[in-house]
Motif scaffolding. Structure first.
Motif, short mmCIF file in Angstrom:
data_model
loop_
_atom_site.label_atom_id
_atom_site.label_comp_id
_atom_site.label_asym_id
_atom_site.label_seq_id
_atom_site.Cartn_x
_atom_site.Cartn_y
_atom_site.Cartn_z
N TYR B 52 0.84 -1.19 0.00
CA TYR B 52 0.00 0.00 0.00
C TYR B 52 0.88 1.24 0.00
O TYR B 52 1.96 1.23 0.57
CB TYR B 52 -0.89 0.03 1.25
N ALA B 55 -2.00 7.60 -0.72
CA ALA B 55 -2.50 8.31 -1.90
C ALA B 55 -2.82 9.75 -1.55
O ALA B 55 -2.62 10.66 -2.36
CB ALA B 55 -3.74 7.62 -2.44
N ARG B 98 -16.50 11.18 -1.76
CA ARG B 98 -15.25 10.97 -2.47
C ARG B 98 -15.42 11.16 -3.97
O ARG B 98 -16.36 10.63 -4.57
CB ARG B 98 -14.77 9.55 -2.20
N GLN B 101 -9.47 11.01 -5.80
CA GLN B 101 -8.74 11.05 -4.54
C GLN B 101 -9.15 12.26 -3.70
O GLN B 101 -8.56 12.52 -2.66
CB GLN B 101 -7.22 11.09 -4.77
N HIS B 424 -12.47 0.91 4.95
CA HIS B 424 -12.03 0.66 3.59
C HIS B 424 -13.08 1.14 2.60
O HIS B 424 -14.27 1.18 2.90
CB HIS B 424 -11.77 -0.83 3.38
N TYR B 427 -10.69 -1.37 -2.23
CA TYR B 427 -9.43 -1.88 -1.67
C TYR B 427 -8.64 -0.80 -0.95
O TYR B 427 -7.60 -1.06 -0.38
CB TYR B 427 -8.56 -2.49 -2.78
N ASP B 428 -9.12 0.45 -1.04
CA ASP B 428 -8.40 1.54 -0.38
C ASP B 428 -8.66 1.50 1.12
O ASP B 428 -9.76 1.19 1.55
CB ASP B 428 -8.86 2.89 -0.94
N VAL B 441 -5.31 8.16 3.31
CA VAL B 441 -5.87 7.24 2.33
C VAL B 441 -4.74 6.41 1.75
O VAL B 441 -3.79 6.95 1.19
CB VAL B 441 -6.60 8.00 1.21
N THR B 443 -3.73 3.47 -1.00
CA THR B 443 -4.22 2.68 -2.13
C THR B 443 -3.23 1.55 -2.40
O THR B 443 -2.03 1.71 -2.22
CB THR B 443 -4.34 3.53 -3.42
N ASN B 449 -2.27 -5.31 -5.32
CA ASN B 449 -3.39 -5.69 -6.17
C ASN B 449 -3.25 -7.11 -6.68
O ASN B 449 -4.23 -7.84 -6.77
CB ASN B 449 -3.49 -4.73 -7.35
#
Lengths: 227, 577
Positions: B52, B55, B98, B101, B424, B427-428, B441, B443, B449
């Protein structure tokens, strides 16, 4: 019939009497592990055992232990093979074994135990035999069994240890001519005795190194003054 | 040594000391590293690529929050593109929306309007008691303090109503939002708020612009609930049908469970009492009654935080345990509670999910990891945030550690001063810091991934694709246990489809090698079982031959011996004749 006997006798090779006694005492282990009460009594009191055989069994035990660590299938082997120091592993079994023998001898001599140190050592070494005869086939077995069939392996593994412990117990009983209750008390006392020995050894070596350091510093002082 | 030389040496040493720091801080692509690592079979730390990256960091000052910054925010809740923050210090809930970002504040909820009919019912019920014991009075500001009769059928509970007919929040600690659909398809957005100092859980309807009071969940009148204790709801979760589970301060019987109509239906998932043998002996035999009454008794502890996953299982974290309890997994810092409150968390790794296995004993942040919050992704992987060292630990559904990353104290992106909540969005990951009043945050990177993708493909039954993805993961991190096991599994499947015995044996041997490297004994056993079968089939003639030889040889030997004896006896008889 006598004829047949004489023929077979001529066929056996000539052996040195000491060698013969050694081989006989090795073979006698088979009797000891299956008939411990009789076996241990005769081992010591009838001079059926030899020190040579005892050393052999101890060496075989240590070798088996190392082989178990190295060659048991990965599925049943939790040992960190790449970290193992064989000598360290051997020492960590051999030293407690010897210290416990010494402690037992030291204590039982004070409380009318019949066994001499040699007898105790011999009995203890003979008591290790089941470990060797079970663990070596077990190493082979571990490479044939899968993880799911592990219970067979574990049962035999436990049996080998329990058998050894039982033999050690009976061995001490017979060697010292004690009753079972007294033997249990002395086994506990032996463990404490071993701890005392370890403590004394530690104190001794730390004092020794202090004394040594003292003389070294005197020497350095003298050299410093003279130069 | 001259002064100049010394200075130069010192400068050089400074560079030497600082160099690894600066190098470690910047990853190869120049982005900020999050110091990702994992534990291997020997419980040693293995550094790994970042799973991760940070972000964005949303600071309170960057948001348009109506003039007041966040103050001691306590909790996050994410639903679709909405993120809710319990702004405890300002007695309000902040809703962010949101966009990519960017997060913008779209709503601030600090009160609820009580509809007229409810207010009527409330007043009617309390009106009768007015004279006797002051169940209702008005303060100078015109606020109405209401307290219904003990035998009141409407479980409305106490409430403070302002002259405008609204009820305000008082130190909200947590919230939950559920969108419910009627039969005719109209969606209603309900929010539950742990309104701690009002001693209630407030349910409001936030579909429209004005939040409307629906119901409140107050202190149960049930005998199992200690009536001397104040009801202080701290953390709440709500399942899809509107049942509310409350972690309340000073309640150690487990989570307080309410049905959707606010009836109390008991406690679930009580924490077991943890004590060690020595404490027990000491307290039972070596202390007097007076001493014992002065000491803390063995009581179960409260949960720290709760989360409900999409299947309705509650994940609970527990922080009150000693280091000793971790040894035999008595502590169970993370639990997964089923409907009756039993812990059903799967622990298939060599160590249970407890966060860090090792730490430097002399450091300021030593001690076991303490999970202050947990979040469960849609693929059943769960991430917990540890306050001891400010790290996020990720585990897969089997309890196998995926990664750990993050740090505490340092004032750079991706580090926390006092992380209180994790959520979450897809996946963030979003982490709320109570002191910094910021949301970080994270990502997932390409590497992260790929791990998600491979695990999901495996769970979907796309085994071959999963193996390919694991191969990709291996390129990033050859030490990654899950990837090694994944490849081993696919090899085991491939082997079954090969045509010749020779190839199958070789493939099973490869699989075994992979499982051995990953220290996966069970899968190794499985592969070995096939390997053994193939091997025996291939060498069956040798085996038969050897067994036959072992049986036949002694028989032959004996008969040869017999013949020899007979010959010798015959000869000697001839001689003596």
């Amino acid at each position: 019939m006598s004829l047949v006997k004489s023929i077979s006798k001529t066929k056996t090779r000539k052996e040195h009497p000491r060698m013969r006694r050694y081989l006989d005492s090795l073979k006698y282990a088979k009797y000891v592990i299956f008939h411990p009460f009789d076996g241990f009594w005769d081992l010591v009191h009838e001079k059926r055992g030899t020190l040579g055989a005892a050393h052999t069994f101890l060496a075989a035990f240590l070798l088996t232990y190392v082989m178990k660590l190295m060659y048991t299938s990965f599925q049943f082997n939790g040992a960190p093979i790449h970290y193992i120091n064989v000598y360290e592993r051997i020492a960590s079994l051999l030293l407690p074994f010897l210290v416990l023998c010494i402690a037992n001898w030291a204590l039982s001599t004070l409380f009318d135990g019949k066994g001499r140190f040699k007898d105790i050592y011999m009995a203890m070494c003979y008591a290790l035999v089941p470990y060797v005869i079970i663990q070596i086939p077990l190493i082979l077995l571990s490479n044939i069994l899968t993880f799911d069939e592990g219970s067979f392996y574990n049962v035999l593994d436990v049996i080998s240890l329990v058998w050894c412990a039982f033999l050690a117990f009976v061995g001490l009983m017979e060697v010292h001519d004690y009753g079972p209750g007294k033997t249990i008390v002395f086994i506990i006392a032996t463990i404490f005795g071993a701890l005392v020995i370890l403590f004394l050894l530690l104190v001794f070596f730390s004092l020794l190194s202090d004394a040594f350091g003292f003389f070294v510093s005197i020497y350095r002082e003298i050299v410093f003054r003279l130069s | 040594m001259t002064v100049k030389k010394t200075k130069r040496l010192m400068a050089f040493m400074c560079v030497l000391i600082l160099m690894p720091m600066s190098l470690a801080n910047a990853a190869e692509d120049g982005a900020h590293s999050t110091y990702t690592y994992n534990y291997d079979y020997w419980e040693d730390i293995r550094e790994s690529p970042d799973a991760y990256r940070v972000a964005a960091v949303i600071r309170s000052s960057d948001l348009d929050l109506g003039g007041t910054d966040l103050s001691a925010p306590q909790s996050l809740f994410a639903l679709d593109d909405k993120l809710y923050i319990a702004d405890r210090g300002n007695n309000r809930i902040v809703e962010l929306t949101r966009k990519g970002q960017d997060f913008i504040c779209t709503r601030i909820i600090d009160h609820a309007v009580v509809p007229d009919d409810l207010r009527e019912e409330f007043l009617k019920d309390t009106d009768l008691m007015l004279a006797e014991n002051g169940r209702r009075y008005r303060d100078e500001a015109g606020n109405l303090y209401l307290k219904p009769a003990a035998n009141s059928s409407a479980e409305l509970g106490p409430m403070i109503l302002t002259p405008e007919g609204i009820t305000n929040l008082n130190t909200p600690n947590d919230m939950a939002v559920v969108v419910m659909k009627d039969e005719d398809g109209t969606e209603t957005r309900y929010m539950w708020i742990a309104d701690t100092n009002n001693n209630r859980v407030l349910k409001i309807d936030i579909t429209g612009d004005e939040p409307v009071f629906v119901r409140q969940f107050v202190k149960p009148t049930d005998a199992t609930f200690d009536q001397n204790q104040a009801f202080l709801p701290n953390k709440i979760v709500v399942d899809s049908s509107g049942r509310v589970f409350v972690q309340a301060t000073n309640i150690n019987k487990g989570l307080v469970k309410f049905e959707s109509d606010a009836t109390f239906t008991g406690f679930i998932g009580a924490n077991q009492v943890v004590y060690n043998l020595w404490d027990y002996i000491w307290k039972t035999f070596f202390t007097t009654k007076e001493q014992r009454s002065q000491q803390a008794s063995f009581v179960p502890t409260e949960y720290q935080n709760i989360y409900i996953d999409k299947n309705g299982f509650i994940y609970a974290t527990n922080i009150s345990f000693s280091e000793y309890d971790l040894l035999y997994d008595n502590a169970k810092p993370i639990r997964r509670l089923n409907a009756v409150g039993t812990d059903i968390l799967i622990k298939n790794d060599h160590y249970p999910p407890i966060g860090d296995l090792k730490w430097v004993e002399q450091s300021t942040d030593h001690g076991p990891s303490k999970f202050y919050d947990i979040t469960v992704l849609d693929n059943d992987m769960y991430m917990a945030i540890d306050r001891t060292r400010g790290r996020i630990f990720g585990y897969d559904p089997q309890g196998i550690m995926l990664w750990a990353f993050g740090m505490s104290g340092v004032s750079s992106d991706g580090s926390f001063n006092r992380a209180v909540s994790i959520e979450h969005m897809g996946y963030d990951l979003l982490v709320l810091d109570e002191l910094d009043c910021s949301v970080t945050v994270f990502t997932p990177t390409e590497y992260g991934n790929l791990i998600y993708q491979a695990s999901e493909e495996y769970l979907d039954g796309q085994y071959d694709q999963s193996a390919e993805t694991w191969q990709e993961v291996m390129k990033y991190n050859p030490n990654y246990t899950l990837a090694i096991i994944g490849i081993g599994r696919s090899e085991m499947r491939e082997a079954a489809e090969l045509s010749t015995t020779q190839e199958r044996i070789a493939k099973y041997a490869d699989a075994m090698e992979h499982f051995k490297n990953a220290h996966d004994r069970e899968n190794y056993g499985r592969a070995f079982r096939y390997y053994r079968k193939e091997w025996v089939e291939q060498n069956i003639w040798w085996i038969v031959l050897i067994v036959a030889a072992l049986l036949v040889v002694p028989v032959i030997k004996r008969s040869v011996q017999k013949i020899k004896w007979e010959v010798a006896a015959y000869e000697s008889r001839q001689v003596h004749k």
